[in-house]
Design a protein around this motif. Structure first.
Motif, PDB file in Angstrom:
ATOM      1  N   VAL A 224       9.037   5.620  -4.160  1.00 33.08           N
ATOM      2  CA  VAL A 224       9.886   4.499  -4.564  1.00 33.08           C
ATOM      3  C   VAL A 224       9.268   3.193  -4.074  1.00 33.08           C
ATOM      4  O   VAL A 224       8.785   3.114  -2.945  1.00 33.08           O
ATOM      5  CB  VAL A 224      11.311   4.638  -3.991  1.00 33.08           C
ATOM      6  N   LEU A 225       9.268   2.188  -4.950  1.00 34.30           N
ATOM      7  CA  LEU A 225       8.844   0.846  -4.564  1.00 34.30           C
ATOM      8  C   LEU A 225      10.083  -0.042  -4.536  1.00 34.30           C
ATOM      9  O   LEU A 225      10.786  -0.176  -5.542  1.00 34.30           O
ATOM     10  CB  LEU A 225       7.827   0.290  -5.557  1.00 34.30           C
ATOM     11  N   ALA A 226      10.361  -0.633  -3.389  1.00 35.69           N
ATOM     12  CA  ALA A 226      11.502  -1.544  -3.245  1.00 35.69           C
ATOM     13  C   ALA A 226      11.033  -2.972  -3.465  1.00 35.69           C
ATOM     14  O   ALA A 226       9.981  -3.381  -2.956  1.00 35.69           O
ATOM     15  CB  ALA A 226      12.129  -1.394  -1.864  1.00 35.69           C
ATOM     16  N   CYS A 227      11.817  -3.745  -4.231  1.00 32.87           N
ATOM     17  CA  CYS A 227      11.471  -5.127  -4.556  1.00 32.87           C
ATOM     18  C   CYS A 227      12.604  -6.046  -4.138  1.00 32.87           C
ATOM     19  O   CYS A 227      13.742  -5.888  -4.606  1.00 32.87           O
ATOM     20  CB  CYS A 227      11.230  -5.295  -6.055  1.00 32.87           C
ATOM     21  N   ALA A 228      12.321  -6.983  -3.264  1.00 35.21           N
ATOM     22  CA  ALA A 228      13.281  -8.024  -2.903  1.00 35.21           C
ATOM     23  C   ALA A 228      13.046  -9.185  -3.846  1.00 35.21           C
ATOM     24  O   ALA A 228      11.950  -9.755  -3.883  1.00 35.21           O
ATOM     25  CB  ALA A 228      13.096  -8.452  -1.453  1.00 35.21           C
TER      26      ALA A 228
ATOM     27  N   ARG B  45       7.668  -3.177  -0.999  1.00 31.50           N
ATOM     28  CA  ARG B  45       7.259  -2.154  -0.038  1.00 31.50           C
ATOM     29  C   ARG B  45       7.536  -0.770  -0.622  1.00 31.50           C
ATOM     30  O   ARG B  45       8.538  -0.550  -1.295  1.00 31.50           O
ATOM     31  CB  ARG B  45       8.020  -2.286   1.289  1.00 31.50           C
ATOM     32  N   PHE B  46       6.626   0.168  -0.322  1.00 33.43           N
ATOM     33  CA  PHE B  46       6.820   1.559  -0.714  1.00 33.43           C
ATOM     34  C   PHE B  46       7.667   2.284   0.321  1.00 33.43           C
ATOM     35  O   PHE B  46       7.649   1.940   1.510  1.00 33.43           O
ATOM     36  CB  PHE B  46       5.464   2.275  -0.817  1.00 33.43           C
ATOM     37  N   SER B  47       8.378   3.303  -0.124  1.00 37.48           N
ATOM     38  CA  SER B  47       9.045   4.219   0.795  1.00 37.48           C
ATOM     39  C   SER B  47       7.979   5.053   1.499  1.00 37.48           C
ATOM     40  O   SER B  47       6.845   5.158   1.027  1.00 37.48           O
ATOM     41  CB  SER B  47      10.013   5.127   0.031  1.00 37.48           C
TER      42      SER B  47
ATOM     43  N   LEU C 137       0.847  -1.193   0.000  1.00 35.91           N
ATOM     44  CA  LEU C 137       0.000   0.000   0.000  1.00 35.91           C
ATOM     45  C   LEU C 137       0.881   1.241   0.000  1.00 35.91           C
ATOM     46  O   LEU C 137       1.765   1.390   0.847  1.00 35.91           O
ATOM     47  CB  LEU C 137      -0.902   0.001   1.233  1.00 35.91           C
ATOM     48  N   ASP C 138       0.639   2.125  -0.953  1.00 36.13           N
ATOM     49  CA  ASP C 138       1.330   3.414  -0.992  1.00 36.13           C
ATOM     50  C   ASP C 138       0.910   4.223   0.241  1.00 36.13           C
ATOM     51  O   ASP C 138      -0.288   4.482   0.426  1.00 36.13           O
ATOM     52  CB  ASP C 138       0.935   4.143  -2.282  1.00 36.13           C
ATOM     53  N   PRO C 139       1.857   4.621   1.104  1.00 40.57           N
ATOM     54  CA  PRO C 139       1.492   5.380   2.306  1.00 40.57           C
ATOM     55  C   PRO C 139       0.747   6.674   2.009  1.00 40.57           C
ATOM     56  O   PRO C 139       0.055   7.211   2.873  1.00 40.57           O
ATOM     57  CB  PRO C 139       2.851   5.664   2.964  1.00 40.57           C
TER      58      PRO C 139
END
Length: 208
Positions: free
Chosen positions: A184-188, A177-179, A137-139
């Motif tokens: 920014v969306l971080a992808c593991a 997860r979003f910052s 979810l985008d904060p």
């Protein structure tokens, strides 16, 4: 499970083994005398999640999905959902920075969005089934990002439709997860090869 408030001096930790909910400061020292937590229902079965300030704390237990005020320990909202039978509302929770929007993702591929202010479910999204899925979810309440083993989708919350699709940047995107600012969306991710070697990496996608 652990919930951290990005802008606040608050970390919440739920220890299911000893049925204990603790609040910690920025140095990760327990606030032993923080009595309002004693009023919050113990034994939450899902993730804990908090807003950016640590004022609200959400979790699911046998009493349903609830949002608590951490300053008083009182229930701010009992969220009403459309689950049936033994269906769980959520294994994973996320909250917007202002605490007004809550997302709940279940392992049956169902995403629900809740308006925390009135306690109502405002959206139910049933995803195509894949072996690996995650939701972020985008904060800032613009996007709901959905990942699987094929692609990343950016679902516009205001328009209720997919606005952007990105081919999966690796063989497997395991977590997204979003910052805090939603830019920014971080992808593991994990990439493999025909020889059985695997490489883990962290990638970012510009969402501004």
């Amino acid at each position: 499970s652990i919930a951290a408030a990005p802008q606040g001096d608050a970390f919440f930790m739920q220890n299911l083994a000893c049925n204990e909910l603790r609040m910690l400061d920025q140095s990760l020292h327990p606030r032993l005398r923080y009595s309002p937590l004693n009023n919050i229902t113990k034994g939450m079965e899902s993730d804990l999640v908090t807003d950016s300030t640590g004022r609200l704390l959400a979790g699911e237990s046998g009493y349903g999905l609830r949002v608590y005020e951490t300053t008083s320990g009182l229930t701010a909202r009992h969220l009403k959902d459309d689950t049936v039978g033994d269906e769980s509302t959520a294994e994973e929770l996320q909250m917007s920075s202002d605490g007004l929007l809550l997302s709940a993702f279940s392992n049956r591929g169902i995403v629900r969005l809740f308006d925390v202010a009135n306690g109502r479910q405002i959206m139910r999204l049933t995803l195509d089934r894949h072996d690996f899925q995650d939701v972020a979810l985008d904060p800032q309440k613009r996007w709901l990002a959905i990942s699987n083993d094929l692609e990343l989708k950016f679902w516009s919350i205001h328009e209720s439709k997919v606005r952007r699709v990105v081919t999966s940047p690796a063989d497997l995107v395991e977590d997204i997860r979003f910052s805090p600012d939603g830019k920014v969306l971080a992808c593991a991710a994990t990439s493999g090869s025909s020889f059985g070697f695997h490489r883990s990496s962290l990638m970012t996608i510009d969402c501004s």
